[in-house]
Design an enzyme around this catalytic site. Structure first.
Site, PDB file in Angstrom:
ATOM      1  N   TYR A 107       0.952  -1.238   0.040  1.00  0.00           N
ATOM      2  CA  TYR A 107      -0.023   0.050  -0.160  1.00  0.00           C
ATOM      3  C   TYR A 107       0.990   1.127  -0.005  1.00  0.00           C
ATOM      4  CZ  TYR A 107      -3.140  -3.601   1.839  1.00  0.00           C
ATOM      5  OH  TYR A 107      -3.750  -4.613   2.051  1.00  0.00           O
ATOM      6  N   ASP A 150       0.576  -0.415   5.020  1.00  0.00           N
ATOM      7  CA  ASP A 150      -0.068   1.140   5.429  1.00  0.00           C
ATOM      8  C   ASP A 150      -1.261   1.156   4.660  1.00  0.00           C
ATOM      9  OD1 ASP A 150      -0.409   3.535   6.096  1.00  0.00           O
ATOM     10  OD2 ASP A 150       1.141   4.535   4.982  1.00  0.00           O
ATOM     11  N   CYS A 156      -4.319   4.166   9.751  1.00  0.00           N
ATOM     12  CA  CYS A 156      -5.341   5.646  10.168  1.00  0.00           C
ATOM     13  C   CYS A 156      -6.291   5.018  10.930  1.00  0.00           C
ATOM     14  CB  CYS A 156      -5.241   6.314   8.950  1.00  0.00           C
ATOM     15  SG  CYS A 156      -6.037   5.586   7.726  1.00  0.00           S
TER      16      CYS A 156
END
Ligand code: SAH
Length: 393
Positions: free
Chosen positions: A245, A314, A341
């Protein structure tokens, strides 16, 4: 000392972007720490969150939706949470101030150039959204005009007028989105001024960023986050590393001089194109990029019996998928550095990885999104196999 928050935003109630509006910054950090611990402490230690010195105007990407009131007034701002009603925004506590100034002036120009505002219900009109991206280190500024159809009347004069007001604008792109969709950007793009992308400097490397490529919105915190992620990878120069990613290749390119080889994988074509150019631009030769679904790519790597020593992952907010994680387990890297996140999906994925031969060694939260409820985290996992056990940090 981090600043508190005496500032109040007039759009706060309707915008919904800043859940922690009006809350002192120290308290916001405490809440984020508690939430991260609640979700991730079952797996390992959660270290104290790294906050910002100045938690304002950190967003380098600003999006405004345009609308026209019944009396003809042109407004721009954000959709009221859960609706398609536009809440006018002229300044914002977390957005880059230059970007807001450009958007405000575009509102003025729209009127003098008699540019019609797109109507979502009828599909008539032209201007839908404006997207601004700014390289905080370079000062480069990109304006993306999202239109319902391809032709911007008096294009050259519009560009001239906008650049006269804001000479710091380095590129202007027209993006065509003629679909009834909540996606901001459409597929077609024409560069009407400049090179069509901006550059920014992060961790000493220069990165180009195209309109549709992902780039972290808070570069100040991102440098700290990447620094920690690369430190946790424990690279010695001999490793084969996967940057999954990878977006425009930021993490892999920053880590490449400490590894033998880096393989980046990313789904977005424009981001991969940026990543390839970024590697060249920074003279990084031991990195390759692949445009593919990360899960499928990893399945193929595992099926070929390939190996990897370190995997950076990620993923977007919804986290990774089982395809990906099963293949990571098969590849058996010594370390996985999982950047996220969304601690909720990270917890779900840690559950899988820790029940398939990995041990979580520590979570480091970073406040990349002050005043919002979001938190970025980086977690180190190590392989439980005795020959690959690593010393604790
Ligand atoms: N590591 C980068 C990007 C992280 S954001 C950085 O720090 O800047 C997550 C990235 O995953 C985005 O670039 C998105 O386009 C990409 N992505 C989303 N789904 C994917 C998938 N299934 N396979 C590969 N990449 C994906």
């Amino acid at each position: 000392m981090p600043e508190g928050s005496g500032k109040i935003c007039p759009a706060a109630k309707k915008c919904g972007g800043c859940q922690y509006q009006g809350m002192p910054y120290e308290r916001q950090l405490k809440k984020k720490q508690e939430r991260t611990e609640k979700l991730l402490k079952p797996f390992c230690t959660v270290y104290p969150i790294t906050g910002m010195e100045k938690p304002y105007h950190y967003r380098n990407k600003v999006h405004a939706v345009f609308d026209r009131l019944k009396n003809g007034t042109v407004i721009s701002g954000v959709y009221e949470e859960g609706t398609h009603r536009v809440v006018p925004v002229t300044s914002c506590l977390i957005e880059d101030e230059k970007a807001d100034a450009v958007i405000n002036d575009i509102r003025g120009l729209v009127k003098s150039f008699k540019i019609k505002i797109y109507n979502e219900d009828t599909g008539y009109g032209l201007l839908r959204h404006v997207l601004i991206r700014r390289g905080f280190s370079t000062g480069e500024l990109m304006v993306v005009l999202v239109l319902g159809s391809p032709v911007l009347p008096s294009k050259n004069n519009f560009v001239k007028a906008l650049r006269k007001l804001h000479p710091e604008i380095t590129t202007i792109v027209v993006n065509v989105n003629d679909k009834k969709t909540s996606m901001v950007l459409g597929d077609r793009e024409t560069v009407i001024y400049g090179k069509g992308y901006i550059e920014d400097v992060l961790c000493g490397r220069t990165f180009r960023i195209s309109p549709k490529s992902f780039y972290q919105v808070n570069p100040v915190q991102t440098e700290k986050l990447y620094g920690k992620a690369i430190e946790l990878a424990g690279l010695t120069g001999k490793e084969r590393v996967i940057d999954a990613y990878c977006g425009i290749g930021t993490i892999g390119i920053c880590a490449a001089d400490q590894a033998a080889e880096v393989i980046g994988v990313e789904l977005n074509r424009d981001a991969v194109r940026d990543a390839v150019r970024n590697a060249k631009r920074n003279q990084v030769k031991n990195i390759s990029f692949h445009c593919a679904d990360a899960g499928k790519f990893m399945v193929q790597m595992a099926a070929r019996g390939e190996h990897a020593d370190v995997v950076f992952m990620d993923p977007p907010r919804n986290g990774s998928d089982e395809n990906f994680m099963r293949s990571v387990v098969k590849l058996g890297p010594k370390r996985i550095v999982y950047i996220s996140c969304n601690p909720e999906t990270q917890a779900r994925d840690l559950k899988f990885l820790t029940s398939h031969g990995y041990r979580a060694r520590g979570v480091y939260p970073y406040d990349c999104f002050p005043f919002t409820g979001h938190t970025e985290t980086v977690c180190l996992l190590s392989n439980r196999k005795p020959d690959t056990m690593i010393s604790l940090y």
